[in-house]
Design a protein around this motif. Structure first.
Motif, PDB file in Angstrom:
ATOM      1  N   PHE A 124       0.846  -1.194   0.000  1.00 19.76           N
ATOM      2  CA  PHE A 124       0.000   0.000   0.000  1.00 19.76           C
ATOM      3  C   PHE A 124       0.885   1.249   0.000  1.00 19.76           C
ATOM      4  N   GLU A 125       0.487   2.258  -0.769  1.00 18.94           N
ATOM      5  CA  GLU A 125       1.200   3.524  -0.732  1.00 18.94           C
ATOM      6  C   GLU A 125       1.069   4.133   0.658  1.00 18.94           C
ATOM      7  N   GLU A 126       2.068   4.913   1.080  1.00 19.00           N
ATOM      8  CA  GLU A 126       2.100   5.410   2.449  1.00 19.00           C
ATOM      9  C   GLU A 126       0.885   6.275   2.791  1.00 19.00           C
ATOM     10  N   GLU A 127       0.478   7.125   1.856  1.00 22.08           N
ATOM     11  CA  GLU A 127      -0.688   7.971   2.120  1.00 22.08           C
ATOM     12  C   GLU A 127      -1.944   7.122   2.323  1.00 22.08           C
ATOM     13  N   ARG A 128      -2.088   6.114   1.480  1.00 18.90           N
ATOM     14  CA  ARG A 128      -3.249   5.224   1.609  1.00 18.90           C
ATOM     15  C   ARG A 128      -3.161   4.405   2.888  1.00 18.90           C
ATOM     16  N   ALA A 129      -1.966   3.938   3.222  1.00 20.34           N
ATOM     17  CA  ALA A 129      -1.785   3.167   4.455  1.00 20.34           C
ATOM     18  C   ALA A 129      -2.137   4.005   5.681  1.00 20.34           C
ATOM     19  N   THR A 130      -1.766   5.280   5.656  1.00 19.13           N
ATOM     20  CA  THR A 130      -2.087   6.172   6.777  1.00 19.13           C
ATOM     21  C   THR A 130      -3.596   6.335   6.915  1.00 19.13           C
ATOM     22  N   ARG A 131      -4.283   6.450   5.786  1.00 18.91           N
ATOM     23  CA  ARG A 131      -5.744   6.573   5.841  1.00 18.91           C
ATOM     24  C   ARG A 131      -6.378   5.280   6.357  1.00 18.91           C
ATOM     25  N   TYR A 132      -5.825   4.138   5.962  1.00 18.81           N
ATOM     26  CA  TYR A 132      -6.369   2.871   6.451  1.00 18.81           C
ATOM     27  C   TYR A 132      -6.157   2.722   7.957  1.00 18.81           C
ATOM     28  N   PHE A 133      -5.056   3.255   8.466  1.00 15.02           N
ATOM     29  CA  PHE A 133      -4.857   3.199   9.914  1.00 15.02           C
ATOM     30  C   PHE A 133      -5.932   4.011  10.627  1.00 15.02           C
ATOM     31  N   ALA A 134      -6.278   5.173  10.081  1.00 12.33           N
ATOM     32  CA  ALA A 134      -7.374   5.963  10.648  1.00 12.33           C
ATOM     33  C   ALA A 134      -8.689   5.197  10.559  1.00 12.33           C
ATOM     34  N   LEU A 135      -8.874   4.452   9.465  1.00 21.77           N
ATOM     35  CA  LEU A 135     -10.086   3.641   9.325  1.00 21.77           C
ATOM     36  C   LEU A 135     -10.102   2.502  10.339  1.00 21.77           C
ATOM     37  N   TYR A 136      -8.949   1.878  10.580  1.00 21.64           N
ATOM     38  CA  TYR A 136      -8.871   0.847  11.613  1.00 21.64           C
ATOM     39  C   TYR A 136      -9.369   1.386  12.957  1.00 21.64           C
ATOM     40  N   TYR A 137      -8.890   2.574  13.298  1.00 20.39           N
ATOM     41  CA  TYR A 137      -9.272   3.200  14.577  1.00 20.39           C
ATOM     42  C   TYR A 137     -10.768   3.492  14.597  1.00 20.39           C
ATOM     43  N   GLN A 138     -11.294   3.956  13.492  1.00 17.83           N
ATOM     44  CA  GLN A 138     -12.727   4.237  13.415  1.00 17.83           C
ATOM     45  C   GLN A 138     -13.544   2.952  13.533  1.00 17.83           C
ATOM     46  N   LEU A 139     -13.133   1.908  12.832  1.00 18.71           N
ATOM     47  CA  LEU A 139     -13.847   0.633  12.893  1.00 18.71           C
ATOM     48  C   LEU A 139     -13.878   0.095  14.316  1.00 18.71           C
ATOM     49  N   ARG A 140     -12.754   0.178  14.987  1.00 16.55           N
ATOM     50  CA  ARG A 140     -12.704  -0.379  16.334  1.00 16.55           C
ATOM     51  C   ARG A 140     -13.568   0.424  17.294  1.00 16.55           C
ATOM     52  N   ARG A 141     -13.559   1.766  17.127  1.00 18.76           N
ATOM     53  CA  ARG A 141     -14.421   2.588  17.981  1.00 18.76           C
ATOM     54  C   ARG A 141     -15.897   2.299  17.706  1.00 18.76           C
ATOM     55  N   GLY A 142     -16.247   2.182  16.424  1.00 12.79           N
ATOM     56  CA  GLY A 142     -17.639   1.886  16.091  1.00 12.79           C
ATOM     57  C   GLY A 142     -18.100   0.604  16.746  1.00 12.79           C
ATOM     58  N   PHE A 143     -17.292  -0.449  16.625  1.00 10.68           N
ATOM     59  CA  PHE A 143     -17.664  -1.723  17.238  1.00 10.68           C
ATOM     60  C   PHE A 143     -17.708  -1.597  18.760  1.00 10.68           C
ATOM     61  N   TYR A 144     -16.727  -0.934  19.323  1.00 13.10           N
ATOM     62  CA  TYR A 144     -16.592  -0.769  20.771  1.00 13.10           C
ATOM     63  C   TYR A 144     -17.829  -0.097  21.359  1.00 13.10           C
ATOM     64  N   PHE A 145     -18.227   1.036  20.776  1.00 11.34           N
ATOM     65  CA  PHE A 145     -19.324   1.796  21.375  1.00 11.34           C
ATOM     66  C   PHE A 145     -20.689   1.175  21.089  1.00 11.34           C
ATOM     67  N   ILE A 146     -20.864   0.568  19.933  1.00 11.01           N
ATOM     68  CA  ILE A 146     -22.142  -0.088  19.651  1.00 11.01           C
ATOM     69  C   ILE A 146     -22.297  -1.339  20.508  1.00 11.01           C
ATOM     70  N   GLU A 147     -21.242  -2.111  20.619  1.00 14.52           N
ATOM     71  CA  GLU A 147     -21.298  -3.371  21.352  1.00 14.52           C
ATOM     72  C   GLU A 147     -21.407  -3.150  22.861  1.00 14.52           C
ATOM     73  N   ARG A 148     -20.620  -2.229  23.379  1.00 12.06           N
ATOM     74  CA  ARG A 148     -20.535  -2.089  24.840  1.00 12.06           C
ATOM     75  C   ARG A 148     -21.622  -1.221  25.440  1.00 12.06           C
ATOM     76  N   SER A 149     -22.118  -0.245  24.701  1.00 10.89           N
ATOM     77  CA  SER A 149     -23.074   0.683  25.310  1.00 10.89           C
ATOM     78  C   SER A 149     -24.525   0.317  25.015  1.00 10.89           C
ATOM     79  N   LEU A 150     -24.752  -0.667  24.156  1.00 14.65           N
ATOM     80  CA  LEU A 150     -26.117  -1.044  23.775  1.00 14.65           C
ATOM     81  C   LEU A 150     -26.301  -2.533  23.993  1.00 14.65           C
TER      82      LEU A 150
END
Length: 484
Positions: A124-150
């Protein structure tokens, strides 16, 4: 080497699918039919163990075989590479979320460089890899807050979790990743549901799960998710102050405006969301100004001239039926259509318990942990015993999860819970319960409804305007309800 296209194609559907759907779980099982039943969907390590041998020949010798793939074969394999990178980062992402939850400033992310480097090594190109890392963080937060708070295993709650995930990432993340990841502020959300059902929790799960860019040079994310969700209850403010609270005001804009004031639209993070609770209570003039913000993505503080940019997402909620309000002209159709990119209904507690009686235990466990800060099985057992003893069979829980939370607190304090006392102390819930039971005459209904409006709006004139009756009559109904 020959690619197992069928496997990688099915894995892509898993990677880009909604984790709260039965369909995705069925796809996971199909990836490894020889795995123990339930292992792939319950054990987080099981699926990576299946994927790793499929990728190993490509990654051998520094990934030389991976680099030789055609563009088409590369597209087939990429979801698997992203999945493996995400899976490896999950423990560190979870630890970061736990630490960041109470911090308004973004924390250092020492593992970010390693995750991005792994993606770069996978082609992966570095710029794209950096964006995917931000997406990883978003995915984990989405799962975390939906799963744990509901919490809850009922069909209604499973559907709610599925809807919330789709609201954050869309129903197919291929489209989200390709074109929508930086456009979600254009998608407003309307949450419907009775008072106390948990609309605020649902809104927070959305608002705290927006994409936050990663800043490699600073080794941190651009903002803290703990600071990206801002909520305002519109029913708490009189008409004379609500515009100032929403849009802010300039010094001298009106009597008493002795200094500049930032409204919630100005304070809202560009990476977050603004939650407008009780949207059904706002007047037509305020609706028009909110509509302009949604259309133009800009606003002007009261007494100001310069327009300010609003870059966040809007989530609105109401416990009222908007159909009658729209028919009566008290809720503008154009405003409604701007709000309803997605409409999500948060189910009442009685429906959840009817579908799954065991959900009471799930909720009590969550509430005890939230109240006490510990997962104490003995306290959970004590609360459940008290509720099963004191709450009559078929209790409608008119205050929904909010009532249940106070019931848990009362059992922890006194060892007992009296539902009839709770109903008596919440006049709006009592009114709803009497409506469902068909216990009110027309005069009683109008009197109690007028009293409810008076509590919310604060004047007989406002009640008269809302009910379309003359002020003297409205006062009679309000005072009659009080004395009754």
């Amino acid at each position: 080497m020959a690619l197992d296209r069928q496997f990688f194609g099915a894995l892509a559907d898993v990677v880009f699918g909604n984790p709260f759907t039965a369909k995705r779980n069925a796809l996971i099982v199909r990836l490894a039919p020889d795995a123990p039943p339930g292992d792939l969907t319950s054990n987080r390590e099981a699926l990576p163990r299946v994927v790793a041998p499929k990728l190993e020949p490509l990654l051998r010798d520094g990934g030389s075989a991976l680099r030789r793939l055609s563009a088409e074969d590369r597209r087939v394999v990429e979801p698997a590479l992203l999945y493996v990178g995400y899976h490896r980062a999950v423990p560190q992402l979870d630890a970061l979320i736990d630490r960041q939850d109470e911090q308004s400033a973004p924390l250092p992310v020492p593992f970010g460089h390693e995750v991005i480097a792994g993606l770069v090594n996978s082609g992966f190109e570095e710029e794209r890899a950096t964006r995917y890392f931000a997406l990883y963080y978003q995915l984990r937060r989405g799962f975390y807050f939906i799963e744990r708070s509901l919490a809850g295993r009922s069909e209604s709650m499973q559907r709610l979790r599925e809807q919330l995930w789709n609201n954050i990432f869309t129903h197919d993340m291929r489209g989200f990743e390709a074109a929508l990841w930086n456009r979600m502020e254009d998608f407003s959300t309307l949450l419907l549901g009775e008072t106390g059902t948990g609309k605020g929790q649902a809104a927070a799960a959305i608002g705290r799960s927006g994409l936050i860019p990663y800043l490699p040079a600073e080794r941190r994310f651009a903002a803290s998710f703990a600071d990206t969700f801002l909520a305002i209850n519109l029913s708490q403010f009189p008409e004379s102050l609500i515009e100032s609270e929403l849009f802010g005001h300039r010094k001298g804009a009106f009597t008493g405006a002795s200094e500049h004031h930032q409204g919630v639209f100005e304070r809202c993070s560009a990476h977050g969301a603004l939650f407008l609770d009780e949207i059904g209570e706002v007047s037509i003039p305020v609706q028009i100004k909110l509509l302009q913000v949604l259309q133009e993505r800009s606003f002007t503080p009261v007494g100001g001239r310069d327009k300010r940019r609003f870059s966040g997402r809007v989530i609105a909620a109401t416990n009222r039926s908007l159909g009658p309000l729209r028919r009566d002209g008290r809720f503008r159709d154009d405003f409604f259509y701007r709000l309803c990119s997605d409409v999500i209904e948060v189910p009442p507690l009685r429906k959840r318990l009817a579908e799954s009686p065991g959900e009471l235990e799930d909720l009590v466990r969550l509430l005890v942990a939230r109240i006490t800060g510990s997962h104490d099985a003995a306290l959970v057992a004590t609360v459940l015993e008290g509720l099963r003893r004191d709450v009559p069979r078929g209790h409608a829980w008119p205050g929904n999860v909010r009532e249940l939370e106070q019931a848990v607190r009362r059992v922890l304090l006194t060892g007992r819970y009296a539902p009839e006392l709770a109903a008596a102390t919440d006049p709006e819930d009592a009114l709803v319960q009497k409506l469902r039971a068909g216990e009110l005459t027309a005069a009683q209904l109008l009197a109690q409804y007028s009293a409810m409006l008076y509590r919310r709006l604060g004047s007989y004139a406002a009640v008269a305007k809302r009910t379309d009756i003359d002020p003297r009559t409205s006062r009679k109904y309000v005072d009659g309800a009080r004395s009754g």
